[in-house]
Design a protein around this motif. Sequence first.
Motif, PDB file in Angstrom:
ATOM      1  N   UNK A   1       0.700  -1.874   0.113  1.00 41.15           N
ATOM      2  CA  UNK A   1       0.017   0.551   0.522  1.00 41.15           C
ATOM      3  C   UNK A   1       0.904   0.884  -0.295  1.00 41.15           C
ATOM      4  N   UNK A   2       2.244   1.354   0.437  1.00 37.85           N
ATOM      5  CA  UNK A   2       3.621   2.258   0.525  1.00 37.85           C
ATOM      6  C   UNK A   2       3.649   2.988  -0.793  1.00 37.85           C
ATOM      7  N   UNK A   3       4.912   1.851  -1.299  1.00 40.92           N
ATOM      8  CA  UNK A   3       5.241   1.631  -2.657  1.00 40.92           C
ATOM      9  C   UNK A   3       4.787   1.032  -3.868  1.00 40.92           C
TER      10      UNK A   3
ATOM     11  N   UNK B   1      14.475   6.384  -5.648  1.00 41.42           N
ATOM     12  CA  UNK B   1      14.720   7.452  -3.811  1.00 41.42           C
ATOM     13  C   UNK B   1      13.035   7.345  -3.190  1.00 41.42           C
ATOM     14  N   UNK B   2      12.577   6.397  -2.914  1.00 41.38           N
ATOM     15  CA  UNK B   2      11.302   6.158  -2.202  1.00 41.38           C
ATOM     16  C   UNK B   2      10.226   6.770  -3.009  1.00 41.38           C
ATOM     17  N   UNK B   3      10.025   6.494  -4.334  1.00 46.87           N
ATOM     18  CA  UNK B   3       8.909   7.310  -4.855  1.00 46.87           C
ATOM     19  C   UNK B   3       8.296   5.825  -5.098  1.00 46.87           C
ATOM     20  N   UNK B   4       6.932   6.248  -4.503  1.00 47.07           N
ATOM     21  CA  UNK B   4       5.565   5.130  -4.536  1.00 47.07           C
ATOM     22  C   UNK B   4       5.042   5.006  -6.400  1.00 47.07           C
ATOM     23  N   UNK B   5       5.238   3.389  -6.485  1.00 42.66           N
ATOM     24  CA  UNK B   5       4.862   2.840  -7.905  1.00 42.66           C
ATOM     25  C   UNK B   5       3.416   2.335  -7.570  1.00 42.66           C
TER      26      UNK B   5
END
Length: 688
Positions: free
Chosen positions: A383-385, A532-536
């Motif tokens: 749910x986060x990434x 870069x911890x950008x959710x996909x």
Amino acid sequence: MSTSPPSERKRRSAELALPAVMVGIVIAMVLPMPTALLDLLLASNLSLALVILLTATVTERTLEFSVFPSLLLVTTLARLALNVSSTRLILLNGNAGHVISAFGHFVVGGNLVVGLVVFAILVVIQFAVITNGAGRVAEVSARFTLDAMPGKQMAIDADLNAGLCTEEEARKRRIEVGREADFFGAMDGASKFVKGDAIAAVVIVMVNLIGGIVVGVVLHHLSLTAALQRYALLSVGDGLVSQIPALLISVASGIVVTRADSDLGGGLGGDLFAQLAGSRQTLRTAAGAVGVIGMLPGLPKLPFIAIAIGLVVLSTRTGRMAAAAAEPEVAPVNPDSRESLIAELHVEPLELGLAPDLLDLLQPTPGGSLVERVRALRHRIAGELGLVLPAVHTRDDSSLPPSTYRVRLHGVEVGRGTAPPGHVLVLGDAARGLPGRPTVDPTFGLPAMWVAPELGDLLAADGVTVVDRASVLVTHLSELVRRHAPDLLSRQDVAALVDAIRRENPALGAEVGDNGVSLTEVHRVLRDLLSERVPVRDLRRILEAITARARDTKSHEALVEAARVALGPAITASAAGPDGRLATLTLEPVLEQALLESVRTSDSDSFLAVEPAVLEGILEGAGTALTAAESAGHRAVVVCAAALRPALRRLVAPGRGDLKVMSYAELGGPVNVVNVGVIRRAPIPTAA
């Protein structure tokens, strides 16, 4: 002179047999038949019906008897041809052979009324019960099978894309789905043959009765009683000879259409025994009920008592069979076999090793066992990434020191920590001076202390942060997963995600693959975003952005930046504070212009072509600005021009991997952007 192999000759003979039978059926309808040949064919018809019935009962899977619909047509036509021949012999000679005579005299005792009643009962059983029910089941099965075909095809495609089956296995499953639909569709139509055969039997018997009486009275000048005695019994015998095989084939038809595929390795008899006699308690309860019924006044006690004893004996045997089945059969494994060696080569994507004294974490607890918490972590990461985390393979590792756990990624250790039994972790300054084991929090690097649970309860009541062992481990694991998310995203995962998009948005899905952006490129873009911890999670917008950008350029970096711009509001919102303010650090205009002029592009990435001393000054200036922002309580991000962002991010990543570098094009959404500092290049020291 060349000769064909025996198998080829058998195949050709089998191919010629059916046309010969069909020609024989047509001849039997036209030409008179000797009574001896008719007896042989009637016996063959009865034998064939028995073979068909037994084949239907021992078949494990419905498609193993796929010839049954066509066989129904052939056997029905053959029976009608025999009816025509027997009718001709009955009306012409008053004699239709020994088989029909035996059924007319011996089977029904030579009594016309009994014969008609038995024939009527057989017709009712076949027509109103078996044939009608089998026809309805065949119709419903055909409808449901055709309706389920798209879902089954999609399930096969999903298994293929997920790597659960090979291309050859998927092709075989697709063929089997098509054959299943063809079979039940054919059975729906073939059941009408059986129903028509039952109706024809009634008509033929009535015709034989009326025609026999007319022939006996008018042509042979017999009395009405003699004509009835001679022709009626033959007509009833002919009807019984035809109806008994027809009834057997009707039963076989009902078994075939109501048969579910066996998963017990046996036919219908084995499944019936396994399911009816599979419960020991059920059999003993039935035995008690039968025994009580046998005790009722007026009922014969011996049959009921014998049946009750038989059920008790059967339940005892069932209990022994269940106990034997519960013991797993361990097949001997050759450690030097090719399969064993290949199994040893398998490397788990994510593995959690526990020292033997930490296995108590796997036991159920009020907060949930470690396995349950890891399962919840997988849902949270998804749910986060937007990353489907592979299953965490948890095992005991005797090579670890006591109270130690280890996390491996593709076989390589990426994290280690301790979780001593009988302790809880106290974080922060309150941990200083407490009796316990001093340590460092594995996730955030803060000083901590492992203390007794009783002391932890007292500290928690005073507002001190106290964490149990399982939470420490799961929190550490979650941070490692976020840090190494790009390495956990496999190409197979990306293929499954893209297939889901294809089902929802076929037009967009068609642009990924051979006709557009390759799956490999999509995989690379998603990995860079996760780095870069950008959710996909919003894969649809990502694909829309990169497929549109790919029409102008094939640069990987340009595709990543296009995806970031599309996800700009989400990136901005995740970087903003709880109050909706985004603290930013900007580059000094002169410095930013100089860096833009120094950007160079290689085959895949861009970089800054400046001297090392200049880079050192930029990093020092960035560090100074970040320290000032953090001292003021701001969690700042660096904002720069879009053309500069990838190279600048690559520059600061080794020292500050958690620092977010955004472009002006990404800023958006309901966020209040506040500039809290400017990054200037530190002066270059000169030699004295």
